[in-house]
Design a protein around this motif. Structure first.
Motif, PDB file in Angstrom:
ATOM      1  N   ILE A  51     -33.601-113.219 -90.448  1.00 29.76           N
ATOM      2  CA  ILE A  51     -33.816-112.158 -91.430  1.00 29.76           C
ATOM      3  C   ILE A  51     -34.880-111.189 -90.930  1.00 29.76           C
ATOM      4  CG2 ILE A  51     -35.571-113.286 -92.868  1.00 29.76           C
ATOM      5  CD1 ILE A  51     -32.614-111.133 -94.107  1.00 29.76           C
ATOM      6  N   MET A  52     -35.864-111.689 -90.177  1.00 25.62           N
ATOM      7  CA  MET A  52     -36.862-110.791 -89.594  1.00 25.62           C
ATOM      8  C   MET A  52     -36.214-109.849 -88.593  1.00 25.62           C
ATOM      9  SD  MET A  52     -39.889-109.636 -89.453  1.00 25.62           S
ATOM     10  CE  MET A  52     -40.732-110.817 -90.486  1.00 25.62           C
ATOM     11  N   ASP A  53     -35.313-110.369 -87.764  1.00 27.35           N
ATOM     12  CA  ASP A  53     -34.564-109.510 -86.839  1.00 27.35           C
ATOM     13  C   ASP A  53     -33.842-108.405 -87.601  1.00 27.35           C
ATOM     14  OD1 ASP A  53     -35.246-110.807 -84.481  1.00 27.35           O
ATOM     15  OD2 ASP A  53     -33.492-112.126 -84.495  1.00 27.35           O
ATOM     16  N   LEU A 104     -45.282-102.234-103.391  1.00 22.90           N
ATOM     17  CA  LEU A 104     -44.417-103.101-104.183  1.00 22.90           C
ATOM     18  C   LEU A 104     -44.660-104.574-103.859  1.00 22.90           C
ATOM     19  CD1 LEU A 104     -42.267-103.354-106.334  1.00 22.90           C
ATOM     20  CD2 LEU A 104     -40.538-103.248-104.535  1.00 22.90           C
ATOM     21  N   ALA A 105     -44.930-104.883-102.593  1.00 23.77           N
ATOM     22  CA  ALA A 105     -45.234-106.276-102.238  1.00 23.77           C
ATOM     23  C   ALA A 105     -46.448-106.770-103.014  1.00 23.77           C
ATOM     24  CB  ALA A 105     -45.477-106.399-100.731  1.00 23.77           C
ATOM     25  N   LYS A 106     -47.427-105.916-103.190  1.00 20.83           N
ATOM     26  CA  LYS A 106     -48.623-106.265-103.981  1.00 20.83           C
ATOM     27  C   LYS A 106     -48.237-106.549-105.430  1.00 20.83           C
ATOM     28  CE  LYS A 106     -53.322-104.573-104.957  1.00 20.83           C
ATOM     29  NZ  LYS A 106     -53.380-104.617-106.424  1.00 20.83           N
ATOM     30  N   LEU A 190     -38.438-109.114 -99.333  1.00 23.89           N
ATOM     31  CA  LEU A 190     -38.098-110.081 -98.287  1.00 23.89           C
ATOM     32  C   LEU A 190     -39.332-110.634 -97.581  1.00 23.89           C
ATOM     33  CD1 LEU A 190     -34.908-108.445 -96.728  1.00 23.89           C
ATOM     34  CD2 LEU A 190     -35.039-110.471 -98.185  1.00 23.89           C
ATOM     35  N   ILE A 191     -40.310-109.783 -97.287  1.00 22.86           N
ATOM     36  CA  ILE A 191     -41.497-110.314 -96.614  1.00 22.86           C
ATOM     37  C   ILE A 191     -42.318-111.187 -97.569  1.00 22.86           C
ATOM     38  CG2 ILE A 191     -41.609-108.422 -94.944  1.00 22.86           C
ATOM     39  CD1 ILE A 191     -44.060-107.388 -96.579  1.00 22.86           C
ATOM     40  N   ASP A 197     -48.612-111.784 -96.435  1.00 25.95           N
ATOM     41  CA  ASP A 197     -49.543-111.158 -97.366  1.00 25.95           C
ATOM     42  C   ASP A 197     -49.233-109.667 -97.489  1.00 25.95           C
ATOM     43  OD1 ASP A 197     -52.207-109.663 -97.970  1.00 25.95           O
ATOM     44  OD2 ASP A 197     -52.649-111.739 -98.488  1.00 25.95           O
ATOM     45  N   TRP A 198     -49.284-109.137 -98.703  1.00 27.22           N
ATOM     46  CA  TRP A 198     -48.947-107.734 -98.945  1.00 27.22           C
ATOM     47  C   TRP A 198     -49.826-106.772 -98.162  1.00 27.22           C
ATOM     48  CZ3 TRP A 198     -52.745-104.558-100.814  1.00 27.22           C
ATOM     49  CH2 TRP A 198     -53.796-105.134-101.520  1.00 27.22           C
TER      50      TRP A 198
END
Length: 240
Positions: A51-53, A104-106, A190-191, A197-198
């Motif tokens: 998924i990282m790729d 958004l990750a935060k 995804l991350i 970490d955000w």
């Protein structure tokens, strides 16, 4: 002054990175796997690496339109220096260009126990826009659709992905119009699933985009005349 690090150790005989000898990594792990080793101190599963790729490929290039591309080409045109050109492009990445990944990750990581409805209402009360939703070109971002399909096949579509998609639906109910989860928002989810970490989130946009910017740098210096500038008819004077 003493500087401390848990990242790497280098001496005249060998280099150790997060407990792994560099000689044992070269030729044996992919670049995506190395991201996990450096940023998390562990090797990823095959599914995580895959998924990282996919994430890195999805964000490499997006045409001449973005400010990072234009800045890179303008700097290449006037300096011919790859470091200056790439730095110029990277320096445009922020709140309104790529920066929504971090934002958004935060939100997702700090509000994972809340419902999508609660989050949308909170931002509505504050009269603030939730980052990672809406796109100038797309009503549905094809990159998001593809990445989430891969994530589902790999079983990397847990609570963060579900929350991000639920927010998309709540925003449509609240605003009466479709604000698609764009590539920035998709990567944020995804991350988060991958436990990054955000605060390092925007790296997942910057790193692959450098590849695309390099292609634009090379095209500019090999196929265009130097010193790009605006023509007189492209500038409108609005003073007295």
């Amino acid at each position: 002054m003493e500087w401390k690090t848990k990242i790497s150790k280098v001496n005249e005989k060998e280099e150790t990175i997060r407990g792994f000898k560099l000689d044992d990594l070269i030729g044996k792990v992919s670049f995506s796997e190395m991201i996990f080793i450096l940023l998390q101190g562990k090797k990823p599963t095959k599914e995580e690496a895959k998924i990282m790729d996919a994430v890195l490929v999805a964000t490499c290039e997006h045409g001449l339109y973005p400010p990072s591309t234009l800045s890179t080409r303008i700097a290449a045109s006037s300096t011919g220096n790859i470091s200056v050109a790439l730095a110029s492009g990277i320096l445009t990445i922020g709140k309104f260009h790529g920066g929504a990944i971090e934002s958004l990750a935060k939100i997702l990581q700090e509000n994972k126990s809340k419902t999508a409805k609660d989050i949308v209402q909170e931002f509505s009360i504050k009269k603030e826009r939730i980052p990672g939703y809406g796109h100038k070109m797309y009503t549905e971002d094809p990159r998001t659709i593809r990445l989430f399909k891969i994530a589902k096949d790999l079983n990397i579509n847990g609570s963060y992905v579900k929350l991000a998609l639920a927010i998309e639906k709540e925003l449509e109910k609240s605003t009466g119009r479709k604000l698609c989860l764009n590539i920035d928002g998709c990567i944020a989810a995804l991350i988060s699933e991958l436990k990054f970490d955000w605060r390092m989130a925007n790296m997942f946009f910057i790193l692959p985009r450098i590849l695309g910017l390099t292609a634009h740098y090379h095209e500019e210096i090999t196929e265009e005349k130097p010193y790009r500038r605006l023509d007189e008819n492209e500038v409108k004077y609005q003073g007295k």
